[in-house]
Design an enzyme around this catalytic site. Structure first.
Site, PDB file in Angstrom:
ATOM      1  N   CYS A   1      -3.357 -13.979  -3.736  1.00 14.80           N
ATOM      2  CA  CYS A   1      -3.195 -14.606  -2.262  1.00 14.80           C
ATOM      3  C   CYS A   1      -3.381 -15.856  -2.405  1.00 14.80           C
ATOM      4  O   CYS A   1      -3.546 -16.434  -1.213  1.00 14.80           O
ATOM      5  CB  CYS A   1      -3.622 -13.725  -1.300  1.00 14.80           C
TER       6      CYS A   1
ATOM      7  N   ARG B   1       0.875  -1.177   0.183  1.00 15.90           N
ATOM      8  CA  ARG B   1       0.139   0.070   0.105  1.00 15.90           C
ATOM      9  C   ARG B   1       1.001   1.346   0.091  1.00 15.90           C
ATOM     10  O   ARG B   1       0.545   2.263  -0.748  1.00 15.90           O
ATOM     11  CB  ARG B   1      -0.976  -0.046   1.189  1.00 15.90           C
TER      12      ARG B   1
ATOM     13  N   SER C   1     -17.536  -5.419  -3.450  1.00 17.05           N
ATOM     14  CA  SER C   1     -18.865  -6.074  -3.730  1.00 17.05           C
ATOM     15  C   SER C   1     -19.707  -6.006  -2.189  1.00 17.05           C
ATOM     16  O   SER C   1     -20.751  -6.485  -1.968  1.00 17.05           O
ATOM     17  CB  SER C   1     -18.933  -7.723  -4.344  1.00 17.05           C
TER      18      SER C   1
HETATM   19  N1  SAH Z   1      -7.220  -4.730  -1.011  1.00 17.75           N
HETATM   20  C1  SAH Z   1      -7.704  -5.077   0.253  1.00 17.75           C
HETATM   21  C2  SAH Z   1      -8.045  -6.504   0.744  1.00 17.75           C
HETATM   22  C3  SAH Z   1      -9.015  -6.920  -0.286  1.00 17.75           C
HETATM   23  S1  SAH Z   1      -9.554  -8.484   0.223  1.00 17.75           S
HETATM   24  C4  SAH Z   1      -6.883  -4.077   1.575  1.00 17.75           C
HETATM   25  O1  SAH Z   1      -5.821  -3.514   0.973  1.00 17.75           O
HETATM   26  O2  SAH Z   1      -7.451  -4.373   2.429  1.00 17.75           O
HETATM   27  C5  SAH Z   1     -10.865  -8.958  -1.159  1.00 17.75           C
HETATM   28  C6  SAH Z   1     -11.915  -8.041  -1.240  1.00 17.75           C
HETATM   29  O3  SAH Z   1     -12.564  -8.512  -2.355  1.00 17.75           O
HETATM   30  C7  SAH Z   1     -12.897  -8.255  -0.059  1.00 17.75           C
HETATM   31  O4  SAH Z   1     -13.316  -6.843   0.513  1.00 17.75           O
HETATM   32  C8  SAH Z   1     -14.284  -8.675  -0.681  1.00 17.75           C
HETATM   33  O5  SAH Z   1     -15.568  -8.226  -0.157  1.00 17.75           O
HETATM   34  C9  SAH Z   1     -13.982  -8.190  -2.211  1.00 17.75           C
HETATM   35  N2  SAH Z   1     -14.567  -9.089  -3.130  1.00 17.75           N
HETATM   36  C10 SAH Z   1     -14.762 -10.462  -3.300  1.00 17.75           C
HETATM   37  N3  SAH Z   1     -15.118 -10.890  -4.675  1.00 17.75           N
HETATM   38  C11 SAH Z   1     -15.452  -9.793  -5.093  1.00 17.75           C
HETATM   39  C12 SAH Z   1     -16.230  -9.384  -6.478  1.00 17.75           C
HETATM   40  N4  SAH Z   1     -16.464 -10.399  -7.565  1.00 17.75           N
HETATM   41  N5  SAH Z   1     -16.398  -8.157  -6.755  1.00 17.75           N
HETATM   42  C13 SAH Z   1     -15.949  -7.392  -6.110  1.00 17.75           C
HETATM   43  N6  SAH Z   1     -15.325  -7.163  -4.787  1.00 17.75           N
HETATM   44  C14 SAH Z   1     -15.323  -8.703  -4.360  1.00 17.75           C
END
Ligand code: SAH
Length: 396
Positions: free
Chosen positions: A340, A211, A250
């Protein structure tokens, strides 16, 4: 103490200090042991190999506590392991002083099945193996004493527990819930974390340094942050001087937290941020159809492939989002793309991203390779501990 006798030749992975003993390696158990009890591990020729926690239901039948056959597994052992994990982190300049930090990273810190994340004065603990479960009191006490943290929440709700025959257990072990949200600082940005209902222990600490890199790269760029969760990458991009940040997720509750996080950081220009509740697979197509363009895109999806068995389907999902992201980038644009998934290795991930660039018709090159932050170390002989990989690609 019961003895776990291995089949001939099955001591080799232990001699390389791999901490797992699969059911197929076990010849027999001599004596009685209940779930989580400590057993002596012995090679077929009688040679002692160390001490492990017995897990009668799991395919991973035992996890090594110590490769020293004479080491006693007691409260003092866990104190030593906790002290060593904290000392490792204190010795790394990038970690000392972080308010949000993973203090115990399971096998890679010599404590299989134990996760401990710290957010300011609060510890969040997760126990996911029979041995960790057995010693949770000693481990919690050692961590409490070593950190001085007054609030401790247990978040033992990983699916893994089912495989070990353990039920979910969540709740405050010390200190009580307050109405005040828990807020901690990450690289100068205040972030709210919900340790009770948030993902994992509440936050994705593994992406902390990545980040920060986004912040360094964001200046003057229009940024699209896909799978934004509570907005970690988005807020760092704003702090780094992005001219617009569109964030997609989402999850409505995650986006609500993201909006609150933006308010928590009044020095950021909130007018440049837009949060959109959407499915990333669909929204990337919609953005293309609308003729939108971005100069920096972050793709940090959830785990599509928990194990190699899911790799094929997951590969298609990764390819889809990477292809559409490449199509949305301006020439000179940057893609920060992550996986991940433990079931997708770095070589396969690179192949998928390469295929996506080819099909998108862009000329892309890798300029940085990324991993989890240093508080998520990987034991050299335990490649299973390595799950997060990222590529920074330039296009055009
Ligand atoms: N980048 C974030 C962590 C991501 S975790 C950070 O730095 O904190 C993955 C995220 O993807 C979750 O918040 C989950 O709600 C979202 N997610 C899962 N499937 C999804 C989809 N098909 N479209 C949009 N968001 C999704």
């Amino acid at each position: 103490m019961a003895q776990l006798i291995l089949k001939p030749g099955r001591e080799r992975s232990l001699q390389r200090r791999h901490p797992w003993l699969f059911e197929g390696a076990v010849e027999r158990l001599e004596g009685r042991a209940r779930s989580g009890d400590t057993v002596e591990v012995v090679a077929a020729d009688g040679g002692p190999l160390g001490k492990a926690a017995w897990s009668p239901i799991s395919r991973i039948r035992a996890r090594m506590w110590s490769f020293n056959p004479s080491e006693i597994i007691d409260d003092a052992f866990f104190k030593r392991r906790v002290a060593a994990a904290l000392a490792r982190r204190a010795a790394l300049p990038g970690l000392a002083g972080q308010q949000g930090l993973r203090l115990i990273h399971a096998e890679s810190d010599g404590l299989p099945g134990v996760i401990c994340d710290r957010y300011g004065d609060t510890l969040v603990l997760a126990f996911s193996s029979a041995g960790a479960e057995k010693w949770r009191g000693a481990i919690t006490a050692a961590l409490q004493k070593a950190t001085g943290c007054v609030r401790i929440y247990e978040r033992s709700d990983a699916d893994l527990r089912t495989l070990e025959g353990l039920a979910t257990r969540c709740g405050w072990l010390q200190g009580a819930a307050t109405n005040e949200p828990l807020v901690f600082d990450e690289h100068g940005i205040s972030m709210e974390v919900d340790v009770v209902a948030g993902h994992k222990t509440g936050f994705y600490l593994d992406q902390r340094d990545n980040r920060l890199l986004t912040r360094e790269l964001a200046s003057g760029r229009r940024v699209l942050n896909c799978f934004c969760y509570t907005g970690g990458f988005s807020l760092q991009a704003l702090a780094g001087g992005a001219t617009r940040v569109l964030s997609l997720d989402s999850s409505g509750p995650a986006l609500e937290t993201a909006r609150r996080n933006l308010i928590l950081n009044p020095k950021l220009n909130a007018e440049l941020a837009e949060w959109r509740e959407a499915d990333v697979f669909d929204e990337l197509r919609a953005l293309r159809a609308a003729g939108e363009k971005f100069d920096l895109i972050v793709l940090d999806p959830p785990k599509f492939a928990p194990s190699p068995a899911h790799a094929e389907k997951a590969s298609r999902a990764y390819k889809d989002i990477n292809l559409n992201a490449f199509k949305l980038l301006t020439p000179g644009g940057l893609l920060m793309t992550y996986s991940c998934s433990g079931g997708i290795g770095i070589e396969l991930f690179q192949k998928i991203v390469a295929g996506a660039a080819l099909d998108a018709g862009v000329d892309a090159r890798i300029v940085r390779r990324l991993t989890a932050s240093a508080d998520h170390p990987v034991l050299l002989d335990f490649p299973e501990g390595e799950y997060l990989k990222g590529l920074v690609c330039t296009v055009g």
